[in-house]
Design a protein around this motif. Structure first.
Motif, PDB file in Angstrom:
ATOM      1  N   PHE A 182      90.403 -47.842 -62.703  1.00 20.54           N
ATOM      2  CA  PHE A 182      90.771 -49.230 -62.398  1.00 20.54           C
ATOM      3  C   PHE A 182      92.206 -49.547 -62.804  1.00 20.54           C
ATOM      4  O   PHE A 182      92.569 -49.504 -63.967  1.00 20.54           O
ATOM      5  N   GLY A 183      93.068 -49.834 -61.795  1.00 20.58           N
ATOM      6  CA  GLY A 183      94.334 -50.501 -62.055  1.00 20.58           C
ATOM      7  C   GLY A 183      94.148 -51.946 -61.668  1.00 20.58           C
ATOM      8  O   GLY A 183      95.034 -52.784 -61.833  1.00 20.58           O
ATOM      9  N   LEU A 184      92.963 -52.224 -61.126  1.00 17.64           N
ATOM     10  CA  LEU A 184      92.606 -53.558 -60.636  1.00 17.64           C
ATOM     11  C   LEU A 184      91.746 -54.266 -61.658  1.00 17.64           C
ATOM     12  O   LEU A 184      90.802 -53.694 -62.193  1.00 17.64           O
ATOM     13  N   LEU A 185      92.077 -55.525 -61.920  1.00 18.53           N
ATOM     14  CA  LEU A 185      91.269 -56.333 -62.840  1.00 18.53           C
ATOM     15  C   LEU A 185      90.582 -57.444 -62.047  1.00 18.53           C
ATOM     16  O   LEU A 185      91.232 -58.359 -61.557  1.00 18.53           O
ATOM     17  N   PRO A 186      89.254 -57.384 -61.907  1.00 15.31           N
ATOM     18  CA  PRO A 186      88.540 -58.479 -61.248  1.00 15.31           C
ATOM     19  C   PRO A 186      88.243 -59.603 -62.238  1.00 15.31           C
ATOM     20  O   PRO A 186      87.769 -59.358 -63.346  1.00 15.31           O
ATOM     21  N   ILE A 187      88.513 -60.827 -61.831  1.00 13.13           N
ATOM     22  CA  ILE A 187      88.303 -61.986 -62.695  1.00 13.13           C
ATOM     23  C   ILE A 187      87.618 -63.090 -61.890  1.00 13.13           C
ATOM     24  O   ILE A 187      88.045 -63.405 -60.772  1.00 13.13           O
TER      25      ILE A 187
END
Length: 583
Positions: A182-187
């Motif tokens: 993950f370089g992606l952060l889901p918020i």
């Protein structure tokens, strides 16, 4: 182990397993209450293999809870049956949006003891108290359905969703088994949606909007960056991030501050009406680092939009998307649903004309695709399709991976809608290619697309449908976006020392079977081919010209050679065959 929570899908083209934030939160709550809880997510076989391996250890769970959505419900049925057959002692539970459509037959066939309807933070704890600690009764637990002793479905009173989201733990992304990717952060900054679209589960069943406070949200974002500084793309998952313009302004100001410490960009979804009402919001979003925004367009027909209860018009959509482009938002995405309320060939033609208008208004920036209507459970359309001029193909739902129509209208059946979707998406992709080949996409837009993709992982259908399918152009833009390679006009006075580099390997695309070499039907003169072979990324422009003259004009009889050679290089640069690198 007391409980294992599992999110699992069959492999289908285009599906990417993402972090399940709800399951993550439940895992943390259960641990806080002293239960041994784990979570796993992955494709079907790897999830089943994981469960089988786990059940052979001392850590085997007493309970397995399955996350159920529209795309995985058929697999969950198979999954649950296989687990129960092998391990009859394990207790099975279910949660997720698709549980709202579970009936007595499904629960009986899967041996699922209870299914949680709606948000499950309180419900899961009471279920654990009942099944693990033997406290209370199923009949007393709000927000569940379960089969009684006769197999009949018992539907308990709905549970009121939690109001104070700040009292609920934020997801811990490190609990995800594929976290390292993950370089992606889901918020998710809030829950619920007030718009009440007739096709949407969220709008029909979770209308009350509740939000995390902005200070809590910013603390969470900063904590994630401290834990993983490699995060470079935040995906705000709210159905309508832009609902409260004052809150959006506050979030944008705070994110701008965080971006002084960390290099990242972000994505959010919006409702056309919110941007239309507060136009200044678009620029504030762009200035704060938002590089892509999604709008649920659904249709280009005002009649269909009204049936969807979208509370927007076609003109409003065009105006808002044009405004987003003018405000500096790089990517604007919007979907179109086919086979919805009162759909006809005429309403679909309206949708296509809307899309074509937006493609030409925002070339390289606006993107879309056509999707089939999906009958989510307990929505107004699914409950009463006849009121919307529709019928649902109930017998096809188990066959669907979002790749076939599940509805028909009064004038369009399964075959019609299948053909229309195929042809519409082909026309869309062909028009996008035409826009590119006609030179209507600004170079800056293309380069931004490549830079955002390389540096932050931002996806664009322009790359998927157009750029990457033209290999030489794709390599050319990748090289330019790296900022290591330049155009001749960018070199300045020291152009002779610049290294000349082909953007492709000659053997891949050069046809030398004819009288003259050809590359993609472009005939090469002797000077073109000679110089192109020398543009190997090792020689300076000065050396390329010197060696070229030695091969073509060794006696120096052509006084115009260098001018002709420069014209040849310029022509090849125009074809995207060469670029220059400073020494």
């Amino acid at each position: 182990m007391d409980i294992l929570l599992v999110k699992s899908h069959r492999y289908v083209s285009g599906y990417i397993p993402g972090s399940n934030l709800g399951m993550n939160i439940l895992t943390q709550l259960l641990r806080q209450k002293g239960y041994q809880a784990e979570m796993f997510q992955g494709y079907a076989k790897e999830a089943l293999d994981y469960v089988v391996a786990l059940m052979e250890t001392a850590e085997k769970p007493k309970i397995i809870g399955f996350y159920c959505d529209f795309n995985n419900i058929h697999w969950i049925k198979t999954f649950a049956q296989e687990v129960k057959k092998r391990y009859p002692e394990v207790i099975l539970l279910a949660g997720g949006p698709q549980t709202a459509g579970m009936d007595a037959e499904f629960l009986r066939d899967t041996a699922i003891a209870a299914a949680c309807i709606g948000e499950g933070e309180e419900t899961i704890l009471e279920l654990m108290d009942y099944f693990i600690s033997r406290k209370g009764s199923l009949e007393a637990i709000q927000g569940i359905v379960f089969p009684d002793e006769t197999g009949a479905l018992v539907e308990n009173e709905p549970r009121k969703p939690p109001e104070e989201l700040d009292a609920i733990p934020w997801p811990d992304i490190t609990l995800t088994n594929d976290y390292k990717h993950f370089g992606l952060l889901p918020i998710l900054t809030g829950r619920g949606c007030p718009f009440g679209c007739t096709f949407c589960y969220e709008g029909a069943n979770a209308k009350r909007v509740r939000r995390h406070s902005v200070p809590s949200l910013m603390d969470e974002i900063r904590a994630n960056f401290k834990r993983n500084p490699a995060i470079n793309y935040i995906n705000f998952l709210d159905d309508t991030f832009t609902l409260d313009h004052k809150r959006v302004d506050q979030i944008c100001d705070e994110i701008s501050e965080i971006r002084t410490d960390y290099d990242f960009v972000w994505f959010a979804s919006a409702h056309i009406s919110t941007i239309d009402k507060h136009r200044e919001m678009a620029k504030h979003l762009a200035d704060a680092g938002l590089v892509k925004i999604f709008f649920g367009l659904e249709s280009g027909s005002d009649q269909v939009l009204k049936s969807y209860n979208k509370k927007i018009t076609r003109k409003m959509a065009v105006d808002v998307i044009n405004h987003c482009v003018e405000s500096g938002i790089h990517g604007i995405s919007g979907n179109i649903i086919l086979g919805g309320p009162h759909e006809t060939r005429e309403t679909i033609a309206e949708s296509e004309s809307l899309i074509m208008e937006l493609l030409y208004n925002a070339p390289g920036q606006f993107e879309t695709a056509y999707f089939s209507f999906l009958p989510y459970p307990k929505t107004p359309i699914t409950l009463h399709p006849e009121k919307f001029g529709m019928a649902i193909y109930e017998n096809l739902i188990d066959c669907c991976n979002e790749d076939i129509p599940l509805s028909r209208t009064e004038t369009l059946d399964f075959t019609d809608l299948t053909t229309i979707r195929l042809q519409a998406n082909k026309r869309l992709q062909n028009e996008m290619r035409k826009i590119y080949f006609d030179g209507k996409i600004p170079e800056a837009v293309i380069l931004d697309s490549y830079r955002l993709g390389r540096q932050y992982g931002v996806f664009t259908r322009w790359n998927d449908y157009v750029y990457k399918n033209i290999p030489i152009d794709d390599a050319y833009w990748k090289m330019r976006a790296s900022e290591e390679y330049l155009l001749h006009a960018q070199l300045g006075k020291n152009d002779e020392d610049a290294v000349v580099h082909r953007t492709f390997e000659l053997w891949l695309y050069t046809d030398i079977s004819g009288e003259k070499p050809q590359i993609f039907n472009q005939v090469l003169d002797e000077i073109d081919y000679t110089l192109l072979k020398l543009c190997n990324g090792k020689l300076s422009k000065k050396e390329v010209l010197r060696q070229g003259r030695m091969k073509l004009d060794p006696l120096g009889k052509n006084p115009d050679f260098y001018n002709q050679a420069q014209q040849a290089l310029n022509k090849m640069e125009g074809y995207k065959w060469i670029l220059y690198r400073k020494p």
